[in-house]
Design a protein around this motif. Sequence first.
Motif, mmCIF file in Angstrom:
data_model
loop_
_atom_site.group_PDB
_atom_site.id
_atom_site.type_symbol
_atom_site.label_atom_id
_atom_site.label_comp_id
_atom_site.label_asym_id
_atom_site.label_seq_id
_atom_site.Cartn_x
_atom_site.Cartn_y
_atom_site.Cartn_z
ATOM 1 N N ASP A 1 45.477 35.520 42.941
ATOM 2 C CA ASP A 1 44.652 34.324 42.793
ATOM 3 C C ASP A 1 44.849 33.428 44.015
ATOM 4 O O ASP A 1 45.991 33.079 44.347
ATOM 5 N N GLU B 1 37.205 32.843 39.785
ATOM 6 C CA GLU B 1 37.849 33.043 38.480
ATOM 7 C C GLU B 1 37.890 31.746 37.685
ATOM 8 O O GLU B 1 37.753 31.745 36.470
ATOM 9 N N THR C 1 39.413 28.739 42.165
ATOM 10 C CA THR C 1 40.326 29.873 42.262
ATOM 11 C C THR C 1 39.532 31.163 42.417
ATOM 12 O O THR C 1 38.663 31.467 41.598
ATOM 13 N N ARG D 1 39.750 35.400 42.769
ATOM 14 C CA ARG D 1 40.661 36.433 42.265
ATOM 15 C C ARG D 1 40.262 37.813 42.760
ATOM 16 O O ARG D 1 39.069 38.144 42.859
ATOM 17 N N THR E 1 41.884 42.004 42.209
ATOM 18 C CA THR E 1 42.851 42.835 41.484
ATOM 19 C C THR E 1 42.940 44.207 42.137
ATOM 20 O O THR E 1 41.948 44.728 42.654
#
Length: 325
Positions: free
Chosen positions: A228, A271, A279, A281, A283
Amino acid sequence: MTTQLPFSDEPPECVNESGSWCQYVFNVTHNEWLAASAHWLVAKPLRILMILVIAFLIRYLARRVIDRLTRATGERTPTLLRPLKERAPQALGVLVSERRAQRARTIGSVLKSIVSFVVFGLAFILILGELGLNLGPIVASAGIVGIALGFGAQNLVKDFLSGMFMMLEDQYGVGDVVDVGEASGTVEAVGLRVTTLRDVNGTVWYVRNGEILRVGNSSQGFAVAVVDLPVAHGTDVAEATEILDRVVREATDAKPMSDDVLEPPEILGVEKVAAEGITLRATVKVRPGRQWATQRALRAKLMAAFEDAGIQAPLTRLLPPPQGA
C-alpha cells in the motif's frame, strides 16, 4: 493305641502324576514339602518369568519397528509420515527436514508409549491371573481410578489429544509463521502438550495445545505480498498508478525477487480515499514466508520512484506552513 505324626512318611499323591513338577522335584530332592509346593515354587515363577520375557521382547521389537518407521534420513520423508498429509512449504529449506523429523519423533514417542502401556498392562493382568487373584474387583477399581484421574487431568488430556490431532493433520510445524490468538511468531518446537513460538521481539511463548482455538498459518501453500502506497490529494492518480505498475513489474522480474514470485503482480489501483490522502495498492503472490521481504523491497523502490516523479506523500500536505513564510 498309635499316635499320628504331624508329618507323614508317605510321599504326596502328586508324585504319581507322570511328567509333573511335583514328581520331578521329588525325584531330585526327595523332599516331600518341596515336591508338594513345586507348583508355587517352580511352575508359577517360571510362567511369570516367561510372561515378562515375552512382554519385554514384544515391546523391544515394536519399538524397533516404530524407530524404523519414524527414522528420517536426509531429505527422505519418514515412512510413517508418507500416508499422512503434509503442508510443509518448500520455502523453509533445511527446516523442512527438521520439521519432518520432529513430527515423526513426536508421533513415534506416542506410539511407543501406547505399545508399552498395552504390553505391560496385559502382562500385569496375566501375572495376577497366575497368582490366582480375582481380577474382577481389580479391573473395577482400575476403572474408577481411571475416571477420577481423567476428571483431575482433563486439561492435560485435552492438550495431549489436541497436540496429537495437530501432528497428524500437520496444521503447523517448525519454521512456520503462525498466529494462535494470544501469541504469534515463528514456531520453534512442537510437542504434544505445548507449542513454542518466538515473536518478532525475540520473546518465546509457550502455548498449550488445548487452549488453541484457531491457527492462522502464513507459511502454507502461498502468500500474498500486499503493498500500500499513500499519496497526497491532488496527485495524478493515473500517473501514480502507471509508475506503480512499472516499478513493481520491473522489480518482480529481476533477481533475486523473481525467485520468490509465483504469479505476475496485480495492480489494484486506488484502494482507499481518506481525509489524509489516497492509498494505491498492488499485490504479488509469492512463496510462503517471503511476503514480508517482498513488501519491504517493493515499498522501498516505489518510494524512491515516487520521490523522483515528484509525487508527494500525505504527510507533506498535512504539515502546517512554517511561521513567517
